[in-house]
Motif scaffolding. Structure first.
Motif, PDB file in Angstrom:
ATOM      1  N   GLU A 162       0.820  -1.215   0.000  1.00 29.63           N
ATOM      2  CA  GLU A 162       0.000   0.000   0.000  1.00 29.63           C
ATOM      3  C   GLU A 162       0.855   1.267   0.000  1.00 29.63           C
ATOM      4  N   GLN A 163       1.880   1.287   0.834  1.00 30.16           N
ATOM      5  CA  GLN A 163       2.713   2.482   0.946  1.00 30.16           C
ATOM      6  C   GLN A 163       3.380   2.830  -0.387  1.00 30.16           C
ATOM      7  N   GLU A 164       3.904   1.826  -1.059  1.00 38.09           N
ATOM      8  CA  GLU A 164       4.580   2.024  -2.338  1.00 38.09           C
ATOM      9  C   GLU A 164       3.608   2.548  -3.398  1.00 38.09           C
ATOM     10  N   THR A 165       2.430   1.971  -3.430  1.00 41.38           N
ATOM     11  CA  THR A 165       1.430   2.370  -4.428  1.00 41.38           C
ATOM     12  C   THR A 165       0.946   3.795  -4.182  1.00 41.38           C
ATOM     13  N   ARG A 166       0.655   4.120  -2.932  1.00 43.02           N
ATOM     14  CA  ARG A 166       0.204   5.476  -2.611  1.00 43.02           C
ATOM     15  C   ARG A 166       1.281   6.517  -2.927  1.00 43.02           C
ATOM     16  N   LEU A 167       2.540   6.182  -2.606  1.00 38.15           N
ATOM     17  CA  LEU A 167       3.624   7.110  -2.878  1.00 38.15           C
ATOM     18  C   LEU A 167       3.778   7.347  -4.379  1.00 38.15           C
ATOM     19  N   MET A 168       3.591   6.291  -5.169  1.00 36.03           N
ATOM     20  CA  MET A 168       3.698   6.417  -6.618  1.00 36.03           C
ATOM     21  C   MET A 168       2.647   7.396  -7.159  1.00 36.03           C
ATOM     22  N   TYR A 169       1.422   7.290  -6.671  1.00 38.17           N
ATOM     23  CA  TYR A 169       0.368   8.197  -7.125  1.00 38.17           C
ATOM     24  C   TYR A 169       0.577   9.604  -6.580  1.00 38.17           C
ATOM     25  N   ASP A 170       1.086   9.713  -5.361  1.00 38.42           N
ATOM     26  CA  ASP A 170       1.360  11.030  -4.786  1.00 38.42           C
ATOM     27  C   ASP A 170       2.398  11.795  -5.608  1.00 38.42           C
ATOM     28  N   ILE A 171       3.472  11.107  -6.004  1.00 40.79           N
ATOM     29  CA  ILE A 171       4.556  11.769  -6.747  1.00 40.79           C
ATOM     30  C   ILE A 171       4.236  11.907  -8.224  1.00 40.79           C
ATOM     31  N   ASN A 172       3.759  10.823  -8.831  1.00 41.53           N
ATOM     32  CA  ASN A 172       3.582  10.792 -10.289  1.00 41.53           C
ATOM     33  C   ASN A 172       2.338  11.517 -10.775  1.00 41.53           C
ATOM     34  N   VAL A 173       1.346  11.691  -9.893  1.00 41.18           N
ATOM     35  CA  VAL A 173       0.083  12.305 -10.333  1.00 41.18           C
ATOM     36  C   VAL A 173      -0.308  13.506  -9.475  1.00 41.18           C
ATOM     37  N   LEU A 174      -0.540  13.272  -8.180  1.00 37.70           N
ATOM     38  CA  LEU A 174      -1.077  14.333  -7.337  1.00 37.70           C
ATOM     39  C   LEU A 174      -0.144  15.539  -7.253  1.00 37.70           C
ATOM     40  N   ALA A 175       1.172  15.285  -7.224  1.00 42.88           N
ATOM     41  CA  ALA A 175       2.122  16.401  -7.190  1.00 42.88           C
ATOM     42  C   ALA A 175       1.949  17.315  -8.402  1.00 42.88           C
ATOM     43  N   HIS A 176       1.580  16.730  -9.546  1.00 43.20           N
ATOM     44  CA  HIS A 176       1.337  17.532 -10.746  1.00 43.20           C
ATOM     45  C   HIS A 176       0.190  18.518 -10.504  1.00 43.20           C
ATOM     46  N   TYR A 177      -0.871  18.027  -9.855  1.00 41.39           N
ATOM     47  CA  TYR A 177      -2.020  18.900  -9.581  1.00 41.39           C
ATOM     48  C   TYR A 177      -1.601  20.076  -8.711  1.00 41.39           C
ATOM     49  N   TRP A 178      -0.804  19.797  -7.659  1.00 44.06           N
ATOM     50  CA  TRP A 178      -0.406  20.874  -6.745  1.00 44.06           C
ATOM     51  C   TRP A 178       0.492  21.882  -7.464  1.00 44.06           C
ATOM     52  N   MET A 179       1.358  21.390  -8.336  1.00 42.11           N
ATOM     53  CA  MET A 179       2.223  22.285  -9.109  1.00 42.11           C
ATOM     54  C   MET A 179       1.392  23.173 -10.042  1.00 42.11           C
ATOM     55  N   ILE A 180       0.413  22.584 -10.676  1.00 41.04           N
ATOM     56  CA  ILE A 180      -0.451  23.345 -11.592  1.00 41.04           C
ATOM     57  C   ILE A 180      -1.250  24.392 -10.821  1.00 41.04           C
ATOM     58  N   GLN A 181      -1.800  24.002  -9.683  1.00 46.83           N
ATOM     59  CA  GLN A 181      -2.549  24.962  -8.875  1.00 46.83           C
ATOM     60  C   GLN A 181      -1.666  26.102  -8.389  1.00 46.83           C
ATOM     61  N   ALA A 182      -0.382  25.825  -8.209  1.00 45.79           N
ATOM     62  CA  ALA A 182       0.544  26.844  -7.720  1.00 45.79           C
ATOM     63  C   ALA A 182       0.983  27.815  -8.813  1.00 45.79           C
TER      64      ALA A 182
END
Length: 326
Positions: A162-182
């Motif tokens: 679970e930890q590995e999978t969540r981290l992958m989505y946090d870095i590879n996808v969700l971080a993109h959203y935060w960068m775009i919002q910024a």
């Protein structure tokens, strides 16, 4: 008295009917005009895009402009930082690893370029927003933002925790959203700028041992396509460029166990070549670009073929990634 009333009612009804018929005719004519214009614009666009395939697109000048790259401490992020700096850009390097990030900045400065290093864990939205505010205060407008940071564990789905999978989505996808919002709001306000998102050929084709990773890269492809439509409909004259990149396997060490039946046909791509291709796509304002370029066309043709036929071709080529746990 009833007859005059009936007469007036008949005249009134006839007038309403005539008005309705006129509206119907008008709507039909309008529809025909719209269809004719659609056909004309459609074929003009097809011709225009065919011409572009055989012509060199102009590239925007990045000299003197700020380019922010996440994951700049190693791999493709570092190579892109070095090449943007060689073009005269002022490169802002973000990475969670301060030591490797500082090394990238050092190499750029030693080569006579301009670079600034910042430690940032892109998993944390608050850190991104806070650091983005500092960027605006210290450097002003960030012209190009490259969402590059990513991780790529390679093993079967049932072996992912679970930890590995969540981290992958946090870095590879969700971080993109935060960068775009910024960074996107100021780009929209100024009606200029460029957002680059690193997807992967794993965002074009499903691959064994990369199930969650493929999911993240298909997500990047999907959100960038949707964002492009959202911006287009909000402002047809929007000049903010969105570029999604689909690299094949690059020789950076991220892909630990590549497998090839035909090594000369599907060999790993040199990081310098890949970085140059990505930067070219950004400067040309391409919406999508694969590295190598023809992979997008291969994917589109593949979707026209029956699944079983494509699987026969895939099995014959026998190209992919073996598990990093065996």
């Amino acid at each position: 008295m009833s007859k005059p009333n009936q007469s007036r009612g008949g005249v009134g009804g006839g007038g309403a009917s005539g008005s309705g018929n006129n509206n119907d005719v008008y709507n039909i004519v309008l529809l025909i005009v719209d269809l004719v214009m659609l056909v004309i614009k459609f074929w003009l666009t097809i011709v225009e895009e065919i011409i572009k395939m055989f012509t060199t697109r102009p590239e925007t000048n990045v000299a003197g402009k700020f380019v922010l790259i996440t994951g700049a401490g190693h791999g493709m992020g570092k190579e892109m930082a070095l090449q943007y700096a060689s073009l005269g850009a002022k490169v802002i390097c973000w990475d969670v690893n301060e030591q490797t990030n500082s090394q990238t900045v050092k190499e750029i400065k030693q080569a006579g370029g301009s670079a600034f290093g910042y430690v940032c864990n892109v998993v944390k939205r608050e850190d991104i927003l806070e650091l983005a505010g500092k960027m605006r205060k210290d450097h002003g407008f960030i012209e190009v933002v490259v969402n590059n940071a990513g991780i790529m564990p390679c093993h079967p789905l049932l072996e992912h925790n679970e930890q590995e999978t969540r981290l992958m989505y946090d870095i590879n996808v969700l971080a993109h959203y935060w960068m775009i919002q910024a960074f996107l709001p100021e780009m929209l306000e100024r009606n200029e700028g460029s957002l680059v998102a690193l997807s992967s050929c794993a965002g074009l084709f499903g691959l064994p041992n990369l199930v969650p990773y493929c999911g993240t890269k298909f997500a990047v492809r999907g959100y960038m396509a949707a964002l492009a439509e959202e911006l287009r409909l909000k402002n047809p004259q929007c000049n903010v460029k969105l570029t999604t990149i689909f690299p094949y396997m690059i020789d950076t060490g991220l892909c630990k166990n590549p497998r090839f039946r035909f090594p000369n046909l599907f060999k790993l791509i040199c990081p310098k070549v890949a970085a140059a291709s990505i930067i070219e796509a950004q400067r040309q304002g391409l919406e999508e670009a694969a590295v190598p370029r023809h992979f997008i066309a291969v994917e589109k043709v593949g979707r026209l073929l029956p699944k079983k036929a494509m699987r026969l071709i895939n099995d014959f080529l026998d190209t992919g990634v073996d598990s990093d746990k065996h």
